[in-house]
Design a protein around this motif. Structure first.
Motif, short mmCIF file in Angstrom:
data_model
loop_
_atom_site.label_atom_id
_atom_site.label_comp_id
_atom_site.label_asym_id
_atom_site.label_seq_id
_atom_site.Cartn_x
_atom_site.Cartn_y
_atom_site.Cartn_z
N ALA A 81 -22.03 42.03 -4.91
CA ALA A 81 -21.20 41.35 -5.91
C ALA A 81 -19.73 41.39 -5.45
O ALA A 81 -18.98 42.28 -5.84
CB ALA A 81 -21.36 42.01 -7.27
N GLY B 150 -26.03 36.26 -4.06
CA GLY B 150 -26.53 34.94 -4.41
C GLY B 150 -25.37 34.14 -4.98
O GLY B 150 -24.25 34.64 -5.14
N TYR C 199 -31.02 44.20 -5.83
CA TYR C 199 -29.60 44.28 -6.16
C TYR C 199 -28.85 43.46 -5.12
O TYR C 199 -29.04 43.65 -3.92
CB TYR C 199 -29.11 45.73 -6.16
N ARG C 200 -28.03 42.52 -5.58
CA ARG C 200 -27.27 41.64 -4.69
C ARG C 200 -25.80 42.05 -4.65
O ARG C 200 -25.23 42.43 -5.67
CB ARG C 200 -27.39 40.20 -5.15
N ALA D 83 -24.64 33.21 -7.94
CA ALA D 83 -24.05 33.79 -9.16
C ALA D 83 -23.06 34.90 -8.84
O ALA D 83 -22.08 35.08 -9.56
CB ALA D 83 -25.15 34.33 -10.07
N GLN D 84 -23.28 35.63 -7.76
CA GLN D 84 -22.40 36.73 -7.41
C GLN D 84 -21.18 36.28 -6.60
O GLN D 84 -20.10 36.84 -6.75
CB GLN D 84 -23.14 37.80 -6.60
N ARG E 106 -27.54 47.67 -14.55
CA ARG E 106 -27.02 46.33 -14.23
C ARG E 106 -26.28 46.32 -12.89
O ARG E 106 -26.30 45.34 -12.17
CB ARG E 106 -26.10 45.87 -15.36
N HIS E 107 -25.61 47.43 -12.57
CA HIS E 107 -24.84 47.52 -11.33
C HIS E 107 -25.15 48.81 -10.60
O HIS E 107 -25.50 49.81 -11.22
CB HIS E 107 -23.34 47.45 -11.62
N TYR F 264 -23.09 46.28 -6.20
CA TYR F 264 -24.26 45.42 -6.12
C TYR F 264 -24.75 45.19 -7.54
O TYR F 264 -24.68 46.10 -8.38
CB TYR F 264 -25.37 46.07 -5.27
N GLU F 265 -25.25 43.98 -7.82
CA GLU F 265 -25.64 43.59 -9.16
C GLU F 265 -27.15 43.33 -9.22
O GLU F 265 -27.70 42.67 -8.34
CB GLU F 265 -24.86 42.32 -9.53
N TYR F 266 -27.79 43.83 -10.26
CA TYR F 266 -29.24 43.65 -10.43
C TYR F 266 -29.57 42.17 -10.56
O TYR F 266 -28.92 41.42 -11.28
CB TYR F 266 -29.71 44.41 -11.68
N ASP F 267 -30.63 41.74 -9.84
CA ASP F 267 -31.02 40.33 -9.84
C ASP F 267 -32.54 40.16 -9.94
O ASP F 267 -33.11 39.27 -9.33
CB ASP F 267 -30.49 39.66 -8.57
#
Length: 114
Positions: A85, A17, A82-83, A19-20, A58-59, A69-72
């Motif tokens: 990153a 997204g 997870y998106r 933010a990432q 979180r990751h 990948y980052e938790y969203d």
């Protein structure tokens, strides 16, 4: 579909997204939309285990930590989203260089009328 153990939550991997991917490396000649694409996007056979406080990690990393990948949050089905990153993924710059080569080859073929 993966069998969940007690306390685990289903997860899905999605493209980055805003933010990432904001500020992520994008070589010249490559559409910025390519930065969003992660190598495991769409994968759904994943489960995550909350920590003792009930928080999800979180990751999530793959390839020995080279892809992150980052938790969203959660989706409508209750899965953890997870998106990709790219700014946090050590492999991102090299992958994007490979993508740039493909775009350059395609442009050469188009220019040569092939």
């Amino acid at each position: 579909m993966a069998t969940l153990l007690r306390g685990e939550v289903r997860a899905i991997l999605q493209p980055a997204g805003h933010a990432q991917y904001k500020g992520a490396y994008c070589p010249p000649g490559v559409p910025f939309a390519q930065v969003r694409r992660g190598p495991f996007d769409g994968k759904t056979d994943i489960a995550v285990r909350p920590d003792p406080d009930g928080e999800l990690p979180r990751h999530m990393t793959f390839g020995g930590g080279s892809v992150v990948y980052e938790y969203d949050g959660r989706d409508k089905q209750g899965r953890a989203v997870y998106r990709y990153a790219p700014r946090l993924s050590p492999a991102h710059q090299e992958v994007m260089k490979g993508v740039a080569e493909v775009y350059a080859e395609h442009a050469l073929k188009q220019a040569g009328g092939q």
